[in-house]
Scaffold this motif. Sequence first.
Motif, PDB file in Angstrom:
ATOM      1  N   ALA A  58       0.835  -1.197   0.000  1.00  0.00           N
ATOM      2  CA  ALA A  58       0.000   0.000   0.000  1.00  0.00           C
ATOM      3  C   ALA A  58       0.867   1.243   0.000  1.00  0.00           C
ATOM      4  N   LEU A  59       0.278   2.329  -0.471  1.00  0.00           N
ATOM      5  CA  LEU A  59       0.918   3.637  -0.439  1.00  0.00           C
ATOM      6  C   LEU A  59       0.456   4.343   0.829  1.00  0.00           C
ATOM      7  N   LEU A  60       1.356   4.498   1.798  1.00  0.00           N
ATOM      8  CA  LEU A  60       0.986   4.989   3.116  1.00  0.00           C
ATOM      9  C   LEU A  60       1.310   6.471   3.284  1.00  0.00           C
ATOM     10  N   LEU A  61       0.393   7.169   3.960  1.00  0.00           N
ATOM     11  CA  LEU A  61       0.642   8.523   4.452  1.00  0.00           C
ATOM     12  C   LEU A  61       0.812   8.405   5.964  1.00  0.00           C
ATOM     13  N   LYS A  62       2.011   8.778   6.472  1.00  0.00           N
ATOM     14  CA  LYS A  62       2.294   8.582   7.893  1.00  0.00           C
ATOM     15  C   LYS A  62       2.105   9.834   8.724  1.00  0.00           C
ATOM     16  N   GLY A  63       1.877  10.963   8.072  1.00  0.00           N
ATOM     17  CA  GLY A  63       1.650  12.192   8.804  1.00  0.00           C
ATOM     18  C   GLY A  63       1.321  13.323   7.862  1.00  0.00           C
ATOM     19  N   LYS A  64       0.803  14.402   8.425  1.00  0.00           N
ATOM     20  CA  LYS A  64       0.418  15.576   7.638  1.00  0.00           C
ATOM     21  C   LYS A  64       1.578  16.087   6.804  1.00  0.00           C
ATOM     22  N   ASN A  65       1.299  16.248   5.505  1.00  0.00           N
ATOM     23  CA  ASN A  65       2.241  16.834   4.543  1.00  0.00           C
ATOM     24  C   ASN A  65       3.519  16.025   4.383  1.00  0.00           C
ATOM     25  N   GLU A  66       3.472  14.750   4.725  1.00  0.00           N
ATOM     26  CA  GLU A  66       4.628  13.886   4.532  1.00  0.00           C
ATOM     27  C   GLU A  66       4.534  13.187   3.180  1.00  0.00           C
ATOM     28  N   PRO A  67       5.673  12.756   2.626  1.00  0.00           N
ATOM     29  CA  PRO A  67       5.629  12.012   1.364  1.00  0.00           C
ATOM     30  C   PRO A  67       4.965  10.656   1.554  1.00  0.00           C
ATOM     31  N   MET A  93      -1.995  17.069   2.443  1.00  0.00           N
ATOM     32  CA  MET A  93      -1.453  18.365   2.830  1.00  0.00           C
ATOM     33  C   MET A  93      -1.994  18.865   4.163  1.00  0.00           C
ATOM     34  N   MET A  94      -3.266  18.586   4.457  1.00  0.00           N
ATOM     35  CA  MET A  94      -3.905  19.214   5.616  1.00  0.00           C
ATOM     36  C   MET A  94      -4.200  18.248   6.747  1.00  0.00           C
ATOM     37  N   GLY A  95      -4.245  16.952   6.441  1.00  0.00           N
ATOM     38  CA  GLY A  95      -4.415  15.952   7.482  1.00  0.00           C
ATOM     39  C   GLY A  95      -5.580  16.227   8.403  1.00  0.00           C
ATOM     40  N   GLN A  96      -5.316  16.121   9.716  1.00  0.00           N
ATOM     41  CA  GLN A  96      -6.380  16.261  10.709  1.00  0.00           C
ATOM     42  C   GLN A  96      -6.845  17.707  10.889  1.00  0.00           C
ATOM     43  N   ASP A  97      -6.119  18.676  10.311  1.00  0.00           N
ATOM     44  CA  ASP A  97      -6.592  20.063  10.369  1.00  0.00           C
ATOM     45  C   ASP A  97      -7.921  20.214   9.632  1.00  0.00           C
ATOM     46  N   LEU A  98      -8.059  19.473   8.540  1.00  0.00           N
ATOM     47  CA  LEU A  98      -9.285  19.535   7.743  1.00  0.00           C
ATOM     48  C   LEU A  98     -10.186  18.329   7.991  1.00  0.00           C
ATOM     49  N   PHE A  99      -9.573  17.177   8.325  1.00  0.00           N
ATOM     50  CA  PHE A  99     -10.321  15.934   8.500  1.00  0.00           C
ATOM     51  C   PHE A  99     -10.001  15.365   9.893  1.00  0.00           C
ATOM     52  N   PRO A 100     -10.699  15.825  10.930  1.00  0.00           N
ATOM     53  CA  PRO A 100     -10.347  15.451  12.306  1.00  0.00           C
ATOM     54  C   PRO A 100     -10.383  13.949  12.569  1.00  0.00           C
ATOM     55  N   TRP A 101     -11.169  13.209  11.809  1.00  0.00           N
ATOM     56  CA  TRP A 101     -11.298  11.765  12.044  1.00  0.00           C
ATOM     57  C   TRP A 101     -10.127  10.966  11.470  1.00  0.00           C
ATOM     58  N   LEU A 102      -9.230  11.608  10.723  1.00  0.00           N
ATOM     59  CA  LEU A 102      -8.125  10.911  10.064  1.00  0.00           C
ATOM     60  C   LEU A 102      -7.159  10.344  11.099  1.00  0.00           C
ATOM     61  N   PHE A 142     -11.465   6.512   6.297  1.00  0.00           N
ATOM     62  CA  PHE A 142     -10.125   6.794   6.817  1.00  0.00           C
ATOM     63  C   PHE A 142     -10.027   6.673   8.331  1.00  0.00           C
ATOM     64  N   GLY A 143     -10.626   5.652   8.899  1.00  0.00           N
ATOM     65  CA  GLY A 143     -10.594   5.510  10.346  1.00  0.00           C
ATOM     66  C   GLY A 143      -9.807   4.305  10.809  1.00  0.00           C
TER      67      GLY A 143
END
Length: 349
Positions: A6-15, A49-58, A95-96
Motif C-alpha cells: 500500500a501507499l501509506l501517508l504517515k503524517g500531515k504533509n509527509e511524502p 497536505m492538511m491531514g487532521q486540520d481539515l479531517f479530524p477523524w483521520l 479513513f478511520g
Amino acid sequence: MPSNYALLLKGKNEPLVVEEVAFPTAEAHRIVVRTRAVAVNQADFFLQMMGQDLFPWLEFPVVLGFDVAGEVVAVGPDVEGFQLGDHVAGLGGSFGGDLNPRGAFQNYVVLDDNMAATIPDAMSYENIVGLPVTVSTAACGLFMPDYLDLQFPQADPSARKQTGKTILVWGGATGVGCAAIQMGVAAGYEVITTCSPKNYEYVQRLGATAAFDYHSSTISDDLKAAFTGKTCAGALAIAGADPVGCKEAIDACIELVANVPGDKAVALAMRPPDSLPDGIRIKFIFCSDIKDNEVGGHIFNTYLPEALSNGSFVPAPKHEVVGSGLEAIEGALEQLKKGVSAKKLVVSI
C-alpha cells in the motif's frame, strides 16, 4: 495468501511511501478487489497536505484513495450480485484506523457491496476507474432527500418517467458534471448546463439541451431566460477550488432558483455560503453519504451496470494514464495539483 502493498501517508504533509500491509478480509456486505487501476482526486492531496486540520477523524498511518477498479477476489457474507472474477469499479476511502483497508491506493482493497458496480469485461479498468467519485458525488446531490431529491435514474430509456421539470448543472464538463447530466436525463429531467464554449457540443452529446458560458457577464440573465416557461427541479454546482469562481457559481445558482418557478434547492460540491436568502435550501455534497441509504445500491448495483452495458451512460471526461505502479501515484497527485482540465488522471496498478 498474496502479499498486499500500500501507499501509506504517515503524517500531515509527509511524502507517501510504499510498504507491505495486511491482506484485507471480506466481511459482511463487503468484497475484496485486486486493484488494477486507480484515479486521483483533489481530496487525495487535500488529505495529504492538511491531514487532521481539515479531517479530524483521520488516523495515521493511512492508505488514501477513492477511485478503484479491478477484479473481485473475495466475497463476504450476505453479499449479492458479485462473484469471484467479476470486473468492478467502486468507491473506497474510509479513513478511520487499521491502516484503512478501504483506501484505494493498495494492491487489494475492501469495498462496500453497495458502492461497487460490475463493469463490462470489454471495458478497460483504466477507462472507467474515474467514475466512482464523480458518479457518487453527482448522485448525492441529485437524488438524496436532503439535496435535490430527484426520482432515480433508469438505465432503460423506455422505463424512464418524464417529469416535465428542468435542472441546472453548473460545470457540466467536469467529471461530476458529466455524470450529473447523464443521470439527470436518465431520471426523466431536462438538463441545462454551464461550461466553456469549447465544450458546448460535448455536454449536449451527453444529454444537455442547452449550454451557457459560465464566464459570461450575462450568465444569470441567460439562465433565467433559458428557464422561462419551465419548472425548476433545483441546481447542482461544481466550480473547482477557485474562491472567485465558487462564489460566482453559488450566486448564479441561488439567483436562478430564487427567481424561477419550482424547487428552491441547490446542491454544492464546494463550501456553502455563511448566509442564505430566505426560502433557499443549500447543502454541501459528501459523496460517500449515499452508502448509508438506498441511493448507493440503486446507482452502483442497479443503474450503472446496465447503463454501462447498453451505452446509455458513458465514462466521461477523458481518462489519461500517467504512470504504472503504486510509486507513480504521488507523481499523478503532483500533476493534479498543477491543474488539470476535462480529464481524469489514472495510474495502472
